[in-house]
Design a protein around this motif. Structure first.
Motif, PDB file in Angstrom:
ATOM      1  N   UNK A   1    -117.429  34.172   9.549  1.00  0.00           N
ATOM      2  CA  UNK A   1    -118.025  33.366  10.616  1.00  0.00           C
ATOM      3  C   UNK A   1    -118.982  32.367   9.991  1.00  0.00           C
ATOM      4  N   UNK A   2    -118.881  31.116  10.376  1.00  0.00           N
ATOM      5  CA  UNK A   2    -119.748  30.075   9.844  1.00  0.00           C
ATOM      6  C   UNK A   2    -119.151  29.298   8.685  1.00  0.00           C
ATOM      7  N   UNK A   3    -118.061  29.798   8.081  1.00  0.00           N
ATOM      8  CA  UNK A   3    -117.422  29.069   6.979  1.00  0.00           C
ATOM      9  C   UNK A   3    -116.813  27.764   7.491  1.00  0.00           C
ATOM     10  N   UNK A   4    -116.904  26.709   6.664  1.00  0.00           N
ATOM     11  CA  UNK A   4    -116.248  25.443   6.999  1.00  0.00           C
ATOM     12  C   UNK A   4    -114.760  25.605   6.703  1.00  0.00           C
ATOM     13  N   UNK A   5    -113.930  25.410   7.748  1.00  0.00           N
ATOM     14  CA  UNK A   5    -112.485  25.605   7.583  1.00  0.00           C
ATOM     15  C   UNK A   5    -111.720  24.297   7.493  1.00  0.00           C
ATOM     16  N   UNK A   6    -112.303  23.198   8.021  1.00  0.00           N
ATOM     17  CA  UNK A   6    -111.646  21.896   7.927  1.00  0.00           C
ATOM     18  C   UNK A   6    -112.659  20.798   8.234  1.00  0.00           C
ATOM     19  N   UNK A   7    -112.213  19.549   8.059  1.00  0.00           N
ATOM     20  CA  UNK A   7    -113.057  18.383   8.338  1.00  0.00           C
ATOM     21  C   UNK A   7    -112.325  17.516   9.354  1.00  0.00           C
ATOM     22  N   UNK A   8    -113.047  17.135  10.409  1.00  0.00           N
ATOM     23  CA  UNK A   8    -112.511  16.319  11.486  1.00  0.00           C
ATOM     24  C   UNK A   8    -113.297  15.012  11.531  1.00  0.00           C
ATOM     25  N   UNK A   9    -112.590  13.872  11.512  1.00  0.00           N
ATOM     26  CA  UNK A   9    -113.262  12.573  11.595  1.00  0.00           C
ATOM     27  C   UNK A   9    -113.294  12.143  13.053  1.00  0.00           C
ATOM     28  N   UNK A  10    -114.481  11.805  13.526  1.00  0.00           N
ATOM     29  CA  UNK A  10    -114.653  11.333  14.894  1.00  0.00           C
ATOM     30  C   UNK A  10    -115.686  10.224  14.888  1.00  0.00           C
ATOM     31  N   UNK A  11    -115.343   9.088  15.446  1.00  0.00           N
ATOM     32  CA  UNK A  11    -116.250   7.944  15.529  1.00  0.00           C
ATOM     33  C   UNK A  11    -116.824   7.583  14.157  1.00  0.00           C
ATOM     34  N   UNK A  12    -115.958   7.531  13.150  1.00  0.00           N
ATOM     35  CA  UNK A  12    -116.322   7.132  11.780  1.00  0.00           C
ATOM     36  C   UNK A  12    -117.248   8.124  11.081  1.00  0.00           C
ATOM     37  N   UNK A  13    -117.352   9.347  11.629  1.00  0.00           N
ATOM     38  CA  UNK A  13    -118.189  10.383  11.022  1.00  0.00           C
ATOM     39  C   UNK A  13    -117.309  11.574  10.670  1.00  0.00           C
ATOM     40  N   UNK A  14    -117.545  12.151   9.505  1.00  0.00           N
ATOM     41  CA  UNK A  14    -116.833  13.368   9.128  1.00  0.00           C
ATOM     42  C   UNK A  14    -117.623  14.571   9.619  1.00  0.00           C
ATOM     43  N   UNK A  15    -116.934  15.463  10.344  1.00  0.00           N
ATOM     44  CA  UNK A  15    -117.583  16.626  10.937  1.00  0.00           C
ATOM     45  C   UNK A  15    -116.966  17.900  10.369  1.00  0.00           C
ATOM     46  N   UNK A  16    -117.806  18.770   9.799  1.00  0.00           N
ATOM     47  CA  UNK A  16    -117.321  20.059   9.314  1.00  0.00           C
ATOM     48  C   UNK A  16    -117.042  20.941  10.519  1.00  0.00           C
ATOM     49  N   UNK A  17    -115.878  21.581  10.528  1.00  0.00           N
ATOM     50  CA  UNK A  17    -115.523  22.507  11.595  1.00  0.00           C
ATOM     51  C   UNK A  17    -115.640  23.916  11.019  1.00  0.00           C
ATOM     52  N   UNK A  18    -116.414  24.760  11.701  1.00  0.00           N
ATOM     53  CA  UNK A  18    -116.716  26.102  11.207  1.00  0.00           C
ATOM     54  C   UNK A  18    -115.991  27.155  12.029  1.00  0.00           C
ATOM     55  N   UNK A  19    -115.614  28.244  11.361  1.00  0.00           N
ATOM     56  CA  UNK A  19    -115.041  29.390  12.064  1.00  0.00           C
ATOM     57  C   UNK A  19    -116.173  30.071  12.830  1.00  0.00           C
ATOM     58  N   UNK A  20    -115.926  30.385  14.092  1.00  0.00           N
ATOM     59  CA  UNK A  20    -116.962  31.059  14.875  1.00  0.00           C
ATOM     60  C   UNK A  20    -116.886  32.565  14.710  1.00  0.00           C
ATOM     61  N   UNK A  21    -115.817  33.031  14.080  1.00  0.00           N
ATOM     62  CA  UNK A  21    -115.702  34.449  13.729  1.00  0.00           C
ATOM     63  C   UNK A  21    -114.860  34.551  12.476  1.00  0.00           C
ATOM     64  N   UNK A  22    -114.979  35.670  11.792  1.00  0.00           N
ATOM     65  CA  UNK A  22    -114.253  35.871  10.554  1.00  0.00           C
ATOM     66  C   UNK A  22    -112.820  36.323  10.789  1.00  0.00           C
ATOM     67  N   UNK A  23    -112.012  36.216   9.744  1.00  0.00           N
ATOM     68  CA  UNK A  23    -110.631  36.673   9.817  1.00  0.00           C
ATOM     69  C   UNK A  23    -109.806  36.099   8.685  1.00  0.00           C
ATOM     70  N   UNK A  24    -108.500  36.324   8.773  1.00  0.00           N
ATOM     71  CA  UNK A  24    -107.544  35.810   7.791  1.00  0.00           C
ATOM     72  C   UNK A  24    -106.769  34.670   8.448  1.00  0.00           C
ATOM     73  N   UNK A  25    -106.616  33.561   7.729  1.00  0.00           N
ATOM     74  CA  UNK A  25    -105.880  32.418   8.264  1.00  0.00           C
ATOM     75  C   UNK A  25    -104.404  32.794   8.363  1.00  0.00           C
ATOM     76  N   UNK A  26    -103.886  32.820   9.592  1.00  0.00           N
ATOM     77  CA  UNK A  26    -102.486  33.188   9.831  1.00  0.00           C
ATOM     78  C   UNK A  26    -101.590  31.970   9.978  1.00  0.00           C
ATOM     79  N   UNK A  27    -102.129  30.873  10.583  1.00  0.00           N
ATOM     80  CA  UNK A  27    -101.291  29.701  10.823  1.00  0.00           C
ATOM     81  C   UNK A  27    -102.162  28.459  10.960  1.00  0.00           C
ATOM     82  N   UNK A  28    -101.715  27.356  10.339  1.00  0.00           N
ATOM     83  CA  UNK A  28    -102.349  26.058  10.514  1.00  0.00           C
ATOM     84  C   UNK A  28    -101.545  25.339  11.590  1.00  0.00           C
TER      85      UNK A  28
END
Length: 149
Positions: free
Chosen positions: A104-131
């Motif tokens: 929980x809290x790890x940065x999992x990806x980056x999303x660009x919005x309005x010319x700004x890069x935003x870190x997207x964090x997992x709100x809970x822990x787990x194993x990545x099953x599918x992108x």
């Protein structure tokens, strides 16, 4: 006008695309019955590339069944959790891959919005099953990005 018809499946969504004849750098295209007038730019080498759609406002493409193109995929029941976009933007990069364990809290990806890069964090822990999205995809607010289990 002569049309060539193509059937595509993109991220599990079916599209029927009809492409008309190219005349004066313009071509008429229909995506699932929705018409688009597309203008092509000429590149100095003589090749043509898609430049921009016509100026007139047009409906967004829909699937053959009439649903919006961006649809949330179904998530398996159980402990699965979908990481979603907190705001609309373009997926710039993934910081994880399928099989990685995240907290929980790890940065999992980056999303660009309005010319700004935003870190997207997992709100809970787990194993990545599918992108669920590809780098460069436009993601709607609350749109699915990945599944953790």
């Amino acid at each position: 006008m002569n049309f060539k018809e193509y059937k595509y499946k993109i991220n599990g969504t079916k599209f029927s695309v009809k492409v008309g004849d190219l005349t004066d750098n313009k071509v008429h295209v229909e995506v699932n019955g929705v018409p688009y007038d597309v203008e092509l730019d000429k590149v100095p080498s003589g090749k043509t590339t898609v430049a921009q759609p016509s100026k007139s406002p047009q409906k967004a493409p829909r699937t053959e069944s009439g649903e919006k193109v961006i649809a949330k995929p179904s998530v398996a029941t159980g402990k699965a959790f979908t990481v979603t976009a907190p705001l609309p933007g373009t997926l710039m990069s993934y910081n994880v891959k399928v099989g990685d364990t995240v907290n929980a809290g790890d940065t999992v990806c980056v999303l660009e919005a309005m010319k700004m890069e935003n870190d997207i964090h997992a709100t809970q822990g787990g194993v990545v099953k599918q992108l669920l999205a590809n780098v460069g995809d436009a993601i709607a607010q609350d749109g699915p990005i990945m599944i953790l289990e």
